[in-house]
Design an enzyme around this catalytic site. Structure first.
Site, PDB file in Angstrom:
ATOM      1  N   CYS A 195       0.818  -1.217   0.000  1.00  0.00           N
ATOM      2  CA  CYS A 195       0.000   0.000   0.000  1.00  0.00           C
ATOM      3  C   CYS A 195       0.849   1.262   0.000  1.00  0.00           C
ATOM      4  O   CYS A 195       0.479   2.273  -0.576  1.00  0.00           O
ATOM      5  CB  CYS A 195      -0.919  -0.009   1.201  1.00  0.00           C
ATOM      6  SG  CYS A 195      -0.031  -0.373   2.710  1.00  0.00           S
ATOM      7  N   GLU A 217      -3.233   3.972  -8.268  1.00  0.00           N
ATOM      8  CA  GLU A 217      -2.498   2.866  -7.667  1.00  0.00           C
ATOM      9  C   GLU A 217      -2.519   1.668  -8.621  1.00  0.00           C
ATOM     10  O   GLU A 217      -3.574   1.293  -9.126  1.00  0.00           O
ATOM     11  CB  GLU A 217      -3.163   2.472  -6.338  1.00  0.00           C
ATOM     12  CG  GLU A 217      -2.417   1.380  -5.605  1.00  0.00           C
ATOM     13  CD  GLU A 217      -3.099   0.996  -4.297  1.00  0.00           C
ATOM     14  OE1 GLU A 217      -4.303   0.691  -4.327  1.00  0.00           O
ATOM     15  OE2 GLU A 217      -2.425   1.005  -3.261  1.00  0.00           O
TER      16      GLU A 217
HETATM   17  P1  NAD Z   1     -10.059  -5.148  -1.519  1.00  0.00           P
HETATM   18  O1  NAD Z   1     -10.644  -3.854  -1.138  1.00  0.00           O
HETATM   19  O2  NAD Z   1     -10.430  -5.748  -2.821  1.00  0.00           O
HETATM   20  O3  NAD Z   1     -10.370  -6.248  -0.430  1.00  0.00           O
HETATM   21  C1  NAD Z   1     -10.046  -6.075   0.939  1.00  0.00           C
HETATM   22  C2  NAD Z   1     -10.996  -6.897   1.784  1.00  0.00           C
HETATM   23  O4  NAD Z   1     -12.313  -6.377   1.645  1.00  0.00           O
HETATM   24  C3  NAD Z   1     -11.068  -8.370   1.373  1.00  0.00           C
HETATM   25  O5  NAD Z   1     -11.160  -9.160   2.539  1.00  0.00           O
HETATM   26  C4  NAD Z   1     -12.361  -8.424   0.597  1.00  0.00           C
HETATM   27  O6  NAD Z   1     -12.971  -9.694   0.596  1.00  0.00           O
HETATM   28  C5  NAD Z   1     -13.208  -7.432   1.359  1.00  0.00           C
HETATM   29  N1  NAD Z   1     -14.346  -6.889   0.617  1.00  0.00           N
HETATM   30  C6  NAD Z   1     -14.472  -6.725  -0.718  1.00  0.00           C
HETATM   31  N2  NAD Z   1     -15.694  -6.197  -1.014  1.00  0.00           N
HETATM   32  C7  NAD Z   1     -16.338  -6.019   0.168  1.00  0.00           C
HETATM   33  C8  NAD Z   1     -17.612  -5.507   0.532  1.00  0.00           C
HETATM   34  N3  NAD Z   1     -18.469  -5.081  -0.373  1.00  0.00           N
HETATM   35  N4  NAD Z   1     -17.921  -5.450   1.840  1.00  0.00           N
HETATM   36  C9  NAD Z   1     -17.054  -5.874   2.792  1.00  0.00           C
HETATM   37  N5  NAD Z   1     -15.847  -6.392   2.497  1.00  0.00           N
HETATM   38  C10 NAD Z   1     -15.481  -6.457   1.208  1.00  0.00           C
HETATM   39  O7  NAD Z   1      -8.479  -4.951  -1.422  1.00  0.00           O
HETATM   40  P2  NAD Z   1      -7.351  -6.002  -1.792  1.00  0.00           P
HETATM   41  O8  NAD Z   1      -7.303  -6.088  -3.298  1.00  0.00           O
HETATM   42  O9  NAD Z   1      -7.513  -7.241  -0.993  1.00  0.00           O
HETATM   43  O10 NAD Z   1      -6.046  -5.279  -1.241  1.00  0.00           O
HETATM   44  C11 NAD Z   1      -5.335  -4.353  -1.973  1.00  0.00           C
HETATM   45  C12 NAD Z   1      -5.627  -2.958  -1.497  1.00  0.00           C
HETATM   46  O11 NAD Z   1      -5.362  -2.846  -0.105  1.00  0.00           O
HETATM   47  C13 NAD Z   1      -4.750  -1.920  -2.149  1.00  0.00           C
HETATM   48  O12 NAD Z   1      -5.518  -0.823  -2.557  1.00  0.00           O
HETATM   49  C14 NAD Z   1      -3.792  -1.506  -1.045  1.00  0.00           C
HETATM   50  O13 NAD Z   1      -3.277  -0.212  -1.180  1.00  0.00           O
HETATM   51  C15 NAD Z   1      -4.627  -1.667   0.169  1.00  0.00           C
HETATM   52  N6  NAD Z   1      -3.780  -1.850   1.342  1.00  0.00           N
HETATM   53  C16 NAD Z   1      -3.658  -0.808   2.228  1.00  0.00           C
HETATM   54  C17 NAD Z   1      -2.842  -0.929   3.350  1.00  0.00           C
HETATM   55  C18 NAD Z   1      -2.662   0.227   4.307  1.00  0.00           C
HETATM   56  O14 NAD Z   1      -2.111   0.020   5.378  1.00  0.00           O
HETATM   57  N7  NAD Z   1      -3.108   1.428   3.986  1.00  0.00           N
HETATM   58  C19 NAD Z   1      -2.167  -2.124   3.590  1.00  0.00           C
HETATM   59  C20 NAD Z   1      -2.321  -3.170   2.697  1.00  0.00           C
HETATM   60  C21 NAD Z   1      -3.146  -3.016   1.577  1.00  0.00           C
END
Ligand code: NAD
Length: 496
Positions: A287, A386
């Site tokens: 991230c 991103e």
């Molecule tokens: P994502 O948003 O696709 O998924 C994250 C989580 O949310 C998963 O468990 C997913 O199943 C869940 N989810 C998806 N739709 C949902 C809904 N409608 N309701 C509730 N939960 C739902 O993200 P990803 O692809 O797993 O991770 C990548 C992203 O995470 C990148 O944008 C990255 O920058 C971010 N990230 C941020 C940090 C930070 O500390 N700021 C750290 C790691 C990753």
């Protein structure tokens, strides 16, 4: 093939609907396990178990030393299984084994750190505050916030979960964890470790499953007090909407497009090393990845040449192969997303310096070569959005002011980095970068003891450090009237 189970109320159980989905190894594109697909019924059971464990105790009211002892048992359990958990993380996510071992070691430390912090916080006790009126005594203290719904991503599958689970448990909360459907296995192992650590039933629960089927019912559940989310900004918006409907506390750790400003007095090898660590470590699925690099013009050509040479020397391969520094992208959807971003970049006037697609001769696995674009137009999507893959954009700058303007020109504000031999200049730039995490003369080293989180569209709230613990406590004031007479608003204080 092994199928995982959910963990609800202290027991491993199959999902109510009995469904499961495949865990895919991104290095081989083959399934190697099945993951329990939890749904709304399972979420409801888990949340009710967590609610009961919170409301009826004893977890929230245990002395901190007792909770800390449980956390230390969890840390020891993780350490005892570290090679096994790291191997699972590598098979599921694709990251090189040494990176996975690092993550899992960190996860154990996070439990140890919050064990200590919980004890210290209890020792500090309540604070008496002078309210300017001697007839009143006010004390301020904190107490556990309640039931936490934790929803986490796939890039550091176990560590991102632990950043929430450890402080939440240390603070006396109970938890329902919903990890990413793309990498659930290490969290299933975390549930086994926690099961062996003898926490009261319902204190920790695990629901694996997809975002819409398991994440959404968790974020909508009325018995959840706080949603702790890490993931994309788009999903974060949905989580915040769900939290708003129920007036639930929310913390959001979201995406980023972090800048790295490099001045010409920097050592070129140090600059190249940290640029590469900032974008190729963990395949750029970070991230806080410093994916926008700004280089002072006089250093720009030499730095690009050295960066190209070093990036092309990176060993690409399966995470469990020796010497590999860049594994496959986590999944087919993410691979397609990164490839599409690269294609869009190629269609601009940006100059492709290196990479730009699959490494040559690699047939299987979601591999993408380290990719460097230079002279990238400021309005291009590769500069603004991103990508979450091993793709870096490098642009020149002429003055400190210009560098800062370019660096801060983003909807995101998770991290930023600056490199120069002139530490005063570094301090000046660090103070002006609009982001929650700033690195000076490096990029990415992350320590449990200091707060983590973003400005702007990168999130709300902080994890790690003391802030990460306080995020799971409610603040309470107790104000006592100390005078012997009535207050005298309605009744005359002179009356007996
Ligand atoms: P994502 O948003 O696709 O998924 C994250 C989580 O949310 C998963 O468990 C997913 O199943 C869940 N989810 C998806 N739709 C949902 C809904 N409608 N309701 C509730 N939960 C739902 O993200 P990803 O692809 O797993 O991770 C990548 C992203 O995470 C990148 O944008 C990255 O920058 C971010 N990230 C941020 C940090 C930070 O500390 N700021 C750290 C790691 C990753």
């Amino acid at each position: 093939m092994q199928t995982t189970e959910l963990y609800i109320d202290g027991a491993f159980v199959a999902p109510a609907e009995g469904d499961s989905f495949e865990a895919i190894n991104p290095a081989t594109e083959t399934a190697f396990a099945r993951i329990a697909a939890g749904g709304a019924t399972d979420v409801d059971r888990a949340v009710r178990a967590a609610r009961r464990a919170f409301d009826q105790g004893p977890w929230p009211t245990l002395p901190a030393t007792a909770r800390a002892a449980a956390l230390r048992r969890i840390a020891a359990g993780i350490k005892a299984r570290l090679p096994e958990i790291a191997a699972v993380e590598t098979r599921d996510n694709g990251k090189p084994i040494p990176e996975a071992e690092w993550d899992i070691g960190d996860a154990a430390f996070v439990f140890e750190y919050y064990a200590e912090l919980a004890e210290a916080h209890e020792r500090d006790g309540a604070t008496t505050v002078d309210v300017g009126d001697p007839t009143f005594t006010s004390t301020v203290s904190t107490e556990p916030l309640g039931v936490v719904g934790a929803i986490t991503p796939w890039n550091f599958p176990m560590l991102m979960a632990v950043w929430k689970v450890a402080p939440a448990l240390a603070a006396g909360c109970t938890v329902v964890l919903k990890p990413s459907e793309f990498c659930s296995l290490s969290c299933a192992l975390l549930a086994e470790v926690i099961d062996n650590a003898d926490l009261p039933p319902g204190v920790f629960n695990l629901i694996t499953g997809t975002g819409p089927e398991a994440g959404a019912p968790l974020s909508d559940h009325p018995l959840v007090d706080k949603l702790a989310f890490t993931g994309s900004t788009a999903t974060g918006r949905k989580i915040m909407t769900a939290a708003a409907a129920g007036i639930r506390t929310v913390s959001l750790e979201l995406g980023g497009k972090s800048p790295f400003v490099i001045f010409a007095d920097s050592d070129i090898d140090k600059a190249v090393e940290w640029i590469m660590f900032g974008i190729f470590w963990n395949k750029g699925e970070v991230c806080s990845a410093t994916s926008r690099v700004l280089v002072e013009r006089s250093l720009y050509p030499a730095l690009l040449a050295r960066l190209k040479q070093a990036a092309e020397a990176i060993t690409i391969g399966a995470g469990d192969a020796p010497g590999v520094k860049l594994g496959p992208i986590v999944s087919k959807p993410q691979y397609d997303k990164v490839m599409a971003a690269i294609a869009a970049g190629k269609a601009t006037t940006a100059r492709l310096v290196s990479g730009g697609g699959r490494p040559e001769g690699v047939e299987t696995g979601y591999y993408i070569a380290p990719t460097i674009f230079a002279d990238v137009p400021r309005e291009a999507a590769i500069w603004r959005e991103e990508i979450f893959g091993p793709v870096v954009c490098v642009n020149p700058f002429d003055t400190e002011d210009e560098a800062l303007t370019l660096a801060n020109d983003s909807v995101y504000g998770l991290a930023g980095a600056v490199m120069s031999d002139d530490l005063e200049r570094c301090e000046r730039v660090a103070a002006k970068l609009r982001a929650g995490v700033i690195w000076v003369n490096c990029s990415q080293p992350t320590f449990t003891q200091v707060p983590w989180g973003g400005y702007k569209s990168s999130g709300i709230g902080r994890e790690l450090g003391t802030a990460g613990f306080m995020a799971f406590r409610e603040t309470k004031q107790i104000t006592r009237y100390d005078h012997t007479q009535t207050w005298g608003w309605y009744l005359d204080p002179a009356d007996p």
